[in-house]
Design a protein around this motif. Sequence first.
Motif, PDB file in Angstrom:
ATOM      1  N   ALA A 146     -30.915  19.981  71.683  1.00  0.00           N
ATOM      2  CA  ALA A 146     -31.879  19.274  72.530  1.00  0.00           C
ATOM      3  C   ALA A 146     -33.140  18.916  71.767  1.00  0.00           C
ATOM      4  O   ALA A 146     -33.823  17.937  72.058  1.00  0.00           O
ATOM      5  N   GLY A 147     -33.452  19.713  70.732  1.00  0.00           N
ATOM      6  CA  GLY A 147     -34.638  19.450  69.933  1.00  0.00           C
ATOM      7  C   GLY A 147     -34.421  18.415  68.855  1.00  0.00           C
ATOM      8  O   GLY A 147     -35.322  18.122  68.091  1.00  0.00           O
ATOM      9  N   GLY A 148     -33.220  17.887  68.759  1.00  0.00           N
ATOM     10  CA  GLY A 148     -32.975  16.821  67.803  1.00  0.00           C
ATOM     11  C   GLY A 148     -32.294  17.263  66.525  1.00  0.00           C
ATOM     12  O   GLY A 148     -32.158  16.467  65.604  1.00  0.00           O
ATOM     13  N   THR A 149     -31.858  18.509  66.422  1.00  0.00           N
ATOM     14  CA  THR A 149     -31.172  18.946  65.210  1.00  0.00           C
ATOM     15  C   THR A 149     -29.864  18.174  65.063  1.00  0.00           C
ATOM     16  O   THR A 149     -29.080  18.085  65.992  1.00  0.00           O
ATOM     17  N   ARG A 150     -29.627  17.626  63.863  1.00  0.00           N
ATOM     18  CA  ARG A 150     -28.419  16.850  63.614  1.00  0.00           C
ATOM     19  C   ARG A 150     -27.704  17.413  62.400  1.00  0.00           C
ATOM     20  O   ARG A 150     -28.298  18.083  61.551  1.00  0.00           O
ATOM     21  N   LEU A 151     -26.436  17.108  62.322  1.00  0.00           N
ATOM     22  CA  LEU A 151     -25.634  17.509  61.166  1.00  0.00           C
ATOM     23  C   LEU A 151     -25.407  16.289  60.291  1.00  0.00           C
ATOM     24  O   LEU A 151     -24.935  15.261  60.771  1.00  0.00           O
ATOM     25  N   ASP A 152     -25.743  16.388  58.991  1.00  0.00           N
ATOM     26  CA  ASP A 152     -25.487  15.270  58.106  1.00  0.00           C
ATOM     27  C   ASP A 152     -24.035  15.293  57.640  1.00  0.00           C
ATOM     28  O   ASP A 152     -23.293  16.236  57.904  1.00  0.00           O
ATOM     29  N   SER A 153     -23.629  14.239  56.941  1.00  0.00           N
ATOM     30  CA  SER A 153     -22.227  14.101  56.556  1.00  0.00           C
ATOM     31  C   SER A 153     -21.780  15.221  55.629  1.00  0.00           C
ATOM     32  O   SER A 153     -20.646  15.686  55.702  1.00  0.00           O
ATOM     33  N   GLN A 154     -22.692  15.692  54.759  1.00  0.00           N
ATOM     34  CA  GLN A 154     -22.313  16.772  53.845  1.00  0.00           C
ATOM     35  C   GLN A 154     -22.038  18.059  54.609  1.00  0.00           C
ATOM     36  O   GLN A 154     -21.163  18.838  54.222  1.00  0.00           O
ATOM     37  N   THR A 155     -22.767  18.291  55.709  1.00  0.00           N
ATOM     38  CA  THR A 155     -22.513  19.483  56.520  1.00  0.00           C
ATOM     39  C   THR A 155     -21.157  19.369  57.199  1.00  0.00           C
ATOM     40  O   THR A 155     -20.411  20.350  57.286  1.00  0.00           O
ATOM     41  N   PHE A 156     -20.825  18.173  57.695  1.00  0.00           N
ATOM     42  CA  PHE A 156     -19.494  17.970  58.270  1.00  0.00           C
ATOM     43  C   PHE A 156     -18.418  18.330  57.250  1.00  0.00           C
ATOM     44  O   PHE A 156     -17.442  19.015  57.567  1.00  0.00           O
ATOM     45  N   ILE A 157     -18.605  17.861  56.026  1.00  0.00           N
ATOM     46  CA  ILE A 157     -17.612  18.101  54.987  1.00  0.00           C
ATOM     47  C   ILE A 157     -17.527  19.589  54.653  1.00  0.00           C
ATOM     48  O   ILE A 157     -16.439  20.140  54.472  1.00  0.00           O
ATOM     49  N   ARG A 158     -18.691  20.272  54.579  1.00  0.00           N
ATOM     50  CA  ARG A 158     -18.687  21.721  54.311  1.00  0.00           C
ATOM     51  C   ARG A 158     -17.929  22.478  55.391  1.00  0.00           C
ATOM     52  O   ARG A 158     -17.134  23.384  55.100  1.00  0.00           O
ATOM     53  N   ILE A 159     -18.160  22.098  56.648  1.00  0.00           N
ATOM     54  CA  ILE A 159     -17.476  22.773  57.751  1.00  0.00           C
ATOM     55  C   ILE A 159     -15.975  22.542  57.666  1.00  0.00           C
ATOM     56  O   ILE A 159     -15.177  23.477  57.822  1.00  0.00           O
ATOM     57  N   SER A 160     -15.580  21.300  57.407  1.00  0.00           N
ATOM     58  CA  SER A 160     -14.146  21.004  57.337  1.00  0.00           C
ATOM     59  C   SER A 160     -13.483  21.779  56.202  1.00  0.00           C
ATOM     60  O   SER A 160     -12.344  22.251  56.335  1.00  0.00           O
ATOM     61  N   ARG A 161     -14.188  21.943  55.081  1.00  0.00           N
ATOM     62  CA  ARG A 161     -13.614  22.691  53.967  1.00  0.00           C
ATOM     63  C   ARG A 161     -13.504  24.175  54.290  1.00  0.00           C
ATOM     64  O   ARG A 161     -12.560  24.845  53.869  1.00  0.00           O
ATOM     65  N   GLU A 162     -14.479  24.706  55.039  1.00  0.00           N
ATOM     66  CA  GLU A 162     -14.375  26.103  55.481  1.00  0.00           C
ATOM     67  C   GLU A 162     -13.155  26.291  56.379  1.00  0.00           C
ATOM     68  O   GLU A 162     -12.552  27.370  56.412  1.00  0.00           O
ATOM     69  N   MET A 163     -12.789  25.218  57.090  1.00  0.00           N
ATOM     70  CA  MET A 163     -11.618  25.275  57.962  1.00  0.00           C
ATOM     71  C   MET A 163     -10.341  24.970  57.197  1.00  0.00           C
ATOM     72  O   MET A 163      -9.261  24.867  57.792  1.00  0.00           O
ATOM     73  N   GLY A 164     -10.438  24.799  55.878  1.00  0.00           N
ATOM     74  CA  GLY A 164      -9.252  24.593  55.053  1.00  0.00           C
ATOM     75  C   GLY A 164      -8.756  23.164  55.013  1.00  0.00           C
ATOM     76  O   GLY A 164      -7.575  22.914  54.745  1.00  0.00           O
ATOM     77  N   MET A 165      -9.644  22.193  55.279  1.00  0.00           N
ATOM     78  CA  MET A 165      -9.227  20.792  55.318  1.00  0.00           C
ATOM     79  C   MET A 165      -9.957  19.978  54.269  1.00  0.00           C
ATOM     80  O   MET A 165     -10.995  20.378  53.751  1.00  0.00           O
ATOM     81  N   ASP A 166      -9.398  18.798  53.977  1.00  0.00           N
ATOM     82  CA  ASP A 166     -10.064  17.813  53.135  1.00  0.00           C
ATOM     83  C   ASP A 166     -11.247  17.259  53.918  1.00  0.00           C
ATOM     84  O   ASP A 166     -11.082  16.749  55.026  1.00  0.00           O
ATOM     85  N   GLY A 167     -12.434  17.358  53.337  1.00  0.00           N
ATOM     86  CA  GLY A 167     -13.623  16.932  54.055  1.00  0.00           C
ATOM     87  C   GLY A 167     -13.629  15.468  54.439  1.00  0.00           C
ATOM     88  O   GLY A 167     -14.306  15.080  55.387  1.00  0.00           O
ATOM     89  N   GLU A 168     -12.911  14.639  53.712  1.00  0.00           N
ATOM     90  CA  GLU A 168     -12.906  13.207  53.998  1.00  0.00           C
ATOM     91  C   GLU A 168     -11.823  12.842  55.005  1.00  0.00           C
ATOM     92  O   GLU A 168     -12.053  12.060  55.921  1.00  0.00           O
ATOM     93  N   ASN A 169     -10.644  13.404  54.833  1.00  0.00           N
ATOM     94  CA  ASN A 169      -9.501  12.997  55.649  1.00  0.00           C
ATOM     95  C   ASN A 169      -9.262  13.990  56.782  1.00  0.00           C
ATOM     96  O   ASN A 169      -8.280  14.732  56.796  1.00  0.00           O
TER      97      ASN A 169
END
Length: 416
Positions: free
Chosen positions: A212-235
Amino acid sequence: MKASIGQIEVLSPELHAIVAGLHENDGPLCQSIYDEIRETVSDYRLAAEVGLPDDLKASLTWHVRLWHEALLQARTPSEDVLEQAGALTRRRVHQGIPLDSLLRAFRIGSGGLWRALIEAVTGDEILEKELLLKVSPYLLRHFDIVSHHVAQAYMDEQFQQASWRDRVRGELWSVVSARREDAEAFARYCRILSIDAEAVHVAIVFAVHDVAGGTRLDSQTFIRISREMGMDGENCMYIRYRDHLVMWVPAGRGEPLVDGDRRIGKCAQQVIDRIGKIERAGVGLPGAGAAAWWTSLEQAFRAIEHGQGSGACVSRYSHILLDEAIAHSDSTRQFLGAILDRLAVEPHLLETLQAYFQHKQHRKSVASALGVHPNTVDHRLQRIETLLSGDFNDVAWLATLSAALRLQRSDVTKER
């Protein structure tokens, strides 16, 4: 006339000969810088791209020769040459090398080139002075020009890649959220993102701090999360939905569903532990196809809502299956409520039944917890059997009693 900082002054014949020698025999220097980059920058060492080592060597050799030729010809890189540098850089985006690691490799390379020149003239005061006064001013300028162009090319490529992938993700989301019967479109967009449309996937919902305060996730954070989940950050497929990050994670091929559910839950906990912006997660059940993706998404949201009440960081829908079945059936709630109402006439019976399940049906432990004699526990259990016309040896009846207690706990939690 003396060259200004950023320009290259013509080298003396002696220094020119030394640089020419390094240029003609640059193999050992390139190998030394290559080894230092691989040892120091983990992204180059751990990258999954098979062709990266050879590509890095070729690119490194190109940049070493560019530096030597600039000194020998007393000429800064042309626009055409800088375009070639950009072309080499764009591949790093697709090889999964982050920009900060790329620029760090450049700094390592420039340091290696400077050390090679210092070692070559050490002991000759005249050449040492020439190196300091003529070459060092241009060294900084040269790598500033090249690294700036490289960084710009990297970001341009990253933007182009992200842009079209985001458009495809948007189309895939429109299918999952509104056109689940369109199997052809689902398969087409999955194929573009290199996702196996027929594979079983699990939806995970992540709650982000201070949305609600405006915190956003940038693309690199998305990729880091996907890699922690064992996935290719791009695909991979991820979206922002209802102020949450939603991802669909593929189940392991041949992996039992129960094991996969537990593994994905552990990965979600790692995301929370390692990425500060994420505070809670909900995990749905696995399924294949657009309709199953949507169902898993709904389940993940119900799980995270349940976890918010219980204080759990990671909540798996598999743990609240009975609660969900009870919550969505009026007749089931009415029947289980009748069981609770009958036991409520004698409150010590309900207390005894709760302790009976909490202590895994071990009667002595129940008696100790309640502060009564074991015979008292036996009498109360017999009374429960009489009131409800049941038998504690009947597994199905035990399951019904357990469900009634789950309903009671759920109602108490809602009241809070």
